[in-house]
Design a protein around this motif. Structure first.
Motif, PDB file in Angstrom:
ATOM      1  N   LEU A  95      -7.192 -11.199  -8.040  1.00 36.30           N
ATOM      2  CA  LEU A  95      -7.433 -12.398  -8.830  1.00 36.30           C
ATOM      3  C   LEU A  95      -6.550 -13.532  -8.334  1.00 36.30           C
ATOM      4  O   LEU A  95      -5.723 -13.351  -7.448  1.00 36.30           O
ATOM      5  CB  LEU A  95      -7.151 -12.102 -10.305  1.00 36.30           C
ATOM      6  N   SER A  96      -6.715 -14.717  -8.911  1.00 38.70           N
ATOM      7  CA  SER A  96      -5.915 -15.859  -8.488  1.00 38.70           C
ATOM      8  C   SER A  96      -4.439 -15.522  -8.676  1.00 38.70           C
ATOM      9  O   SER A  96      -4.055 -14.803  -9.581  1.00 38.70           O
ATOM     10  CB  SER A  96      -6.285 -17.107  -9.281  1.00 38.70           C
ATOM     11  N   GLY A  97      -3.609 -16.050  -7.836  1.00 37.67           N
ATOM     12  CA  GLY A  97      -2.198 -15.684  -7.795  1.00 37.67           C
ATOM     13  C   GLY A  97      -1.925 -14.894  -6.537  1.00 37.67           C
ATOM     14  O   GLY A  97      -0.890 -15.039  -5.924  1.00 37.67           O
ATOM     15  N   GLY A  98      -2.877 -14.040  -6.152  1.00 38.87           N
ATOM     16  CA  GLY A  98      -2.832 -13.392  -4.859  1.00 38.87           C
ATOM     17  C   GLY A  98      -1.911 -12.210  -4.700  1.00 38.87           C
ATOM     18  O   GLY A  98      -1.812 -11.663  -3.625  1.00 38.87           O
ATOM     19  N   ASN A  99      -1.220 -11.748  -5.769  1.00 39.31           N
ATOM     20  CA  ASN A  99      -0.327 -10.603  -5.616  1.00 39.31           C
ATOM     21  C   ASN A  99      -1.017  -9.366  -6.176  1.00 39.31           C
ATOM     22  O   ASN A  99      -1.378  -9.327  -7.342  1.00 39.31           O
ATOM     23  CB  ASN A  99       1.002 -10.838  -6.321  1.00 39.31           C
ATOM     24  N   THR A 100      -1.182  -8.355  -5.335  1.00 40.73           N
ATOM     25  CA  THR A 100      -1.882  -7.140  -5.754  1.00 40.73           C
ATOM     26  C   THR A 100      -0.948  -6.117  -6.397  1.00 40.73           C
ATOM     27  O   THR A 100      -1.417  -5.193  -7.042  1.00 40.73           O
ATOM     28  CB  THR A 100      -2.556  -6.452  -4.555  1.00 40.73           C
ATOM     29  N   GLY A 101       0.355  -6.252  -6.177  1.00 39.74           N
ATOM     30  CA  GLY A 101       1.257  -5.199  -6.604  1.00 39.74           C
ATOM     31  C   GLY A 101       1.069  -3.991  -5.698  1.00 39.74           C
ATOM     32  O   GLY A 101       0.664  -4.134  -4.551  1.00 39.74           O
ATOM     33  N   ASN A 102       1.324  -2.796  -6.216  1.00 44.02           N
ATOM     34  CA  ASN A 102       1.131  -1.574  -5.433  1.00 44.02           C
ATOM     35  C   ASN A 102      -0.313  -1.107  -5.545  1.00 44.02           C
ATOM     36  O   ASN A 102      -0.841  -0.976  -6.638  1.00 44.02           O
ATOM     37  CB  ASN A 102       2.046  -0.459  -5.920  1.00 44.02           C
ATOM     38  N   ILE A 103      -0.928  -0.836  -4.396  1.00 42.05           N
ATOM     39  CA  ILE A 103      -2.267  -0.246  -4.353  1.00 42.05           C
ATOM     40  C   ILE A 103      -2.097   1.179  -3.840  1.00 42.05           C
ATOM     41  O   ILE A 103      -1.527   1.393  -2.769  1.00 42.05           O
ATOM     42  CB  ILE A 103      -3.199  -1.039  -3.424  1.00 42.05           C
ATOM     43  N   VAL A 104      -2.573   2.143  -4.611  1.00 44.94           N
ATOM     44  CA  VAL A 104      -2.401   3.555  -4.259  1.00 44.94           C
ATOM     45  C   VAL A 104      -3.621   4.050  -3.497  1.00 44.94           C
ATOM     46  O   VAL A 104      -4.741   3.949  -3.980  1.00 44.94           O
ATOM     47  CB  VAL A 104      -2.192   4.419  -5.521  1.00 44.94           C
ATOM     48  N   LEU A 105      -3.387   4.580  -2.285  1.00 46.92           N
ATOM     49  CA  LEU A 105      -4.456   5.200  -1.501  1.00 46.92           C
ATOM     50  C   LEU A 105      -4.450   6.695  -1.780  1.00 46.92           C
ATOM     51  O   LEU A 105      -3.399   7.335  -1.810  1.00 46.92           O
ATOM     52  CB  LEU A 105      -4.255   4.966  -0.005  1.00 46.92           C
ATOM     53  N   GLU A 106      -5.642   7.233  -1.950  1.00 46.91           N
ATOM     54  CA  GLU A 106      -5.788   8.655  -2.200  1.00 46.91           C
ATOM     55  C   GLU A 106      -5.956   9.384  -0.872  1.00 46.91           C
ATOM     56  O   GLU A 106      -6.629   8.890   0.031  1.00 46.91           O
ATOM     57  CB  GLU A 106      -7.027   8.862  -3.074  1.00 46.91           C
ATOM     58  N   TYR A 107      -5.345  10.571  -0.757  1.00 49.13           N
ATOM     59  CA  TYR A 107      -5.483  11.363   0.463  1.00 49.13           C
ATOM     60  C   TYR A 107      -6.938  11.766   0.674  1.00 49.13           C
ATOM     61  O   TYR A 107      -7.659  12.017  -0.278  1.00 49.13           O
ATOM     62  CB  TYR A 107      -4.635  12.634   0.397  1.00 49.13           C
ATOM     63  N   ASP A 108      -7.374  11.861   1.940  1.00 49.53           N
ATOM     64  CA  ASP A 108      -8.733  12.327   2.203  1.00 49.53           C
ATOM     65  C   ASP A 108      -8.784  13.850   2.093  1.00 49.53           C
ATOM     66  O   ASP A 108      -7.774  14.520   1.880  1.00 49.53           O
ATOM     67  CB  ASP A 108      -9.253  11.813   3.549  1.00 49.53           C
ATOM     68  N   ALA A 109      -9.970  14.420   2.224  1.00 50.47           N
ATOM     69  CA  ALA A 109     -10.185  15.855   2.001  1.00 50.47           C
ATOM     70  C   ALA A 109      -9.349  16.720   2.937  1.00 50.47           C
ATOM     71  O   ALA A 109      -8.805  17.746   2.519  1.00 50.47           O
ATOM     72  CB  ALA A 109     -11.660  16.182   2.149  1.00 50.47           C
ATOM     73  N   ASP A 110      -9.209  16.320   4.208  1.00 52.28           N
ATOM     74  CA  ASP A 110      -8.446  17.135   5.164  1.00 52.28           C
ATOM     75  C   ASP A 110      -6.968  17.213   4.792  1.00 52.28           C
ATOM     76  O   ASP A 110      -6.363  18.277   4.874  1.00 52.28           O
ATOM     77  CB  ASP A 110      -8.589  16.572   6.580  1.00 52.28           C
ATOM     78  N   ILE A 111      -6.398  16.093   4.399  1.00 50.72           N
ATOM     79  CA  ILE A 111      -4.978  16.087   4.028  1.00 50.72           C
ATOM     80  C   ILE A 111      -4.768  16.855   2.722  1.00 50.72           C
ATOM     81  O   ILE A 111      -3.814  17.625   2.590  1.00 50.72           O
ATOM     82  CB  ILE A 111      -4.445  14.639   3.908  1.00 50.72           C
ATOM     83  N   ILE A 152       0.859  -1.184   0.000  1.00 55.05           N
ATOM     84  CA  ILE A 152       0.000   0.000   0.000  1.00 55.05           C
ATOM     85  C   ILE A 152       0.897   1.237   0.000  1.00 55.05           C
ATOM     86  O   ILE A 152       1.777   1.372   0.856  1.00 55.05           O
ATOM     87  CB  ILE A 152      -0.920   0.032   1.244  1.00 55.05           C
ATOM     88  N   VAL A 153       0.674   2.121  -0.977  1.00 60.03           N
ATOM     89  CA  VAL A 153       1.451   3.359  -1.085  1.00 60.03           C
ATOM     90  C   VAL A 153       0.497   4.547  -1.201  1.00 60.03           C
ATOM     91  O   VAL A 153      -0.673   4.389  -1.541  1.00 60.03           O
ATOM     92  CB  VAL A 153       2.411   3.331  -2.301  1.00 60.03           C
ATOM     93  N   ASP A 154       1.030   5.756  -0.924  1.00 63.25           N
ATOM     94  CA  ASP A 154       0.212   6.953  -1.081  1.00 63.25           C
ATOM     95  C   ASP A 154       0.390   7.501  -2.499  1.00 63.25           C
ATOM     96  O   ASP A 154       1.075   6.913  -3.322  1.00 63.25           O
ATOM     97  CB  ASP A 154       0.531   7.990  -0.003  1.00 63.25           C
ATOM     98  N   GLN A 155      -0.213   8.645  -2.769  1.00 64.91           N
ATOM     99  CA  GLN A 155      -0.187   9.226  -4.109  1.00 64.91           C
ATOM    100  C   GLN A 155       1.211   9.663  -4.542  1.00 64.91           C
ATOM    101  O   GLN A 155       1.464   9.812  -5.727  1.00 64.91           O
ATOM    102  CB  GLN A 155      -1.143  10.416  -4.178  1.00 64.91           C
ATOM    103  N   LEU A 156       2.101   9.840  -3.596  1.00 58.95           N
ATOM    104  CA  LEU A 156       3.480  10.206  -3.921  1.00 58.95           C
ATOM    105  C   LEU A 156       4.386   8.983  -4.056  1.00 58.95           C
ATOM    106  O   LEU A 156       5.562   9.107  -4.348  1.00 58.95           O
ATOM    107  CB  LEU A 156       4.039  11.149  -2.850  1.00 58.95           C
ATOM    108  N   GLY A 157       3.831   7.794  -3.783  1.00 56.72           N
ATOM    109  CA  GLY A 157       4.613   6.563  -3.892  1.00 56.72           C
ATOM    110  C   GLY A 157       5.259   6.120  -2.596  1.00 56.72           C
ATOM    111  O   GLY A 157       5.991   5.136  -2.576  1.00 56.72           O
ATOM    112  N   PHE A 158       4.981   6.837  -1.505  1.00 55.58           N
ATOM    113  CA  PHE A 158       5.545   6.463  -0.212  1.00 55.58           C
ATOM    114  C   PHE A 158       4.708   5.365   0.441  1.00 55.58           C
ATOM    115  O   PHE A 158       3.480   5.376   0.330  1.00 55.58           O
ATOM    116  CB  PHE A 158       5.621   7.671   0.726  1.00 55.58           C
TER     117      PHE A 158
END
Length: 141
Positions: free
Chosen positions: A85-101, A28-34
């Motif tokens: 999907l089958s295989g079970g590897n999601t790779g990087n999932i990007v979370l978007e900042y909420d309105a306050d951040i 899990i990474v943020d929009q900047l890749g951190f």
């Protein structure tokens, strides 16, 4: 002879235990890749939950064989659902900042104004010359 039967019985049960758990892995990474630390990752409609490590990585185990829906949540980010999907590897999932951040980052919050660079630049880094003269005369006398 009894030992051979026992060993054969134990060896025949190993595949049932070995293939019963399927793993879901990802990051899990943020929009900047951190990486996002301590994000909750859970398989939808189950009690199976884990948290990301300092690197943003996670591993979940499931009895189900394929097509998982995982829910991800963390303070400061919008909740996200992701299909694995089958295989079970999601790779990087990007979370978007909420309105306050987002508000804090784009400079429209009052907190940002308190720490805005120009105000520090004027008041602290480059004080008025008369203020400087007054403070140096104290040390010279």
């Amino acid at each position: 002879m009894m030992r051979i039967v026992t060993y054969m019985l134990v060896l025949s049960l190993v595949p049932y235990f070995g293939f019963g758990q399927n793993k879901i892995t990802g990051k899990i990474v943020d929009q900047l890749g951190f990486p996002v630390y301590r994000a909750a990752v859970e398989i939808n409609a189950t009690d199976s939950i884990t948290y990301t490590d300092y690197d943003g990585s996670f591993t979940l185990s499931s009895e189900k064989d394929f097509h998982w829906k995982i829910n991800i949540s963390s303070k400061g980010y919008k909740p996200e659902s992701f299909f694995v999907l089958s295989g079970g590897n999601t790779g990087n999932i990007v979370l978007e900042y909420d309105a306050d951040i987002k508000k804090l980052l784009d400079g429209s919050s009052s907190l940002h104004q308190k720490f805005y660079w120009d105000s520090w630049n004027k008041a602290i880094l480059f004080p008025k010359s008369e203020d400087l003269l007054a403070s140096t005369s104290v040390f010279l006398n």
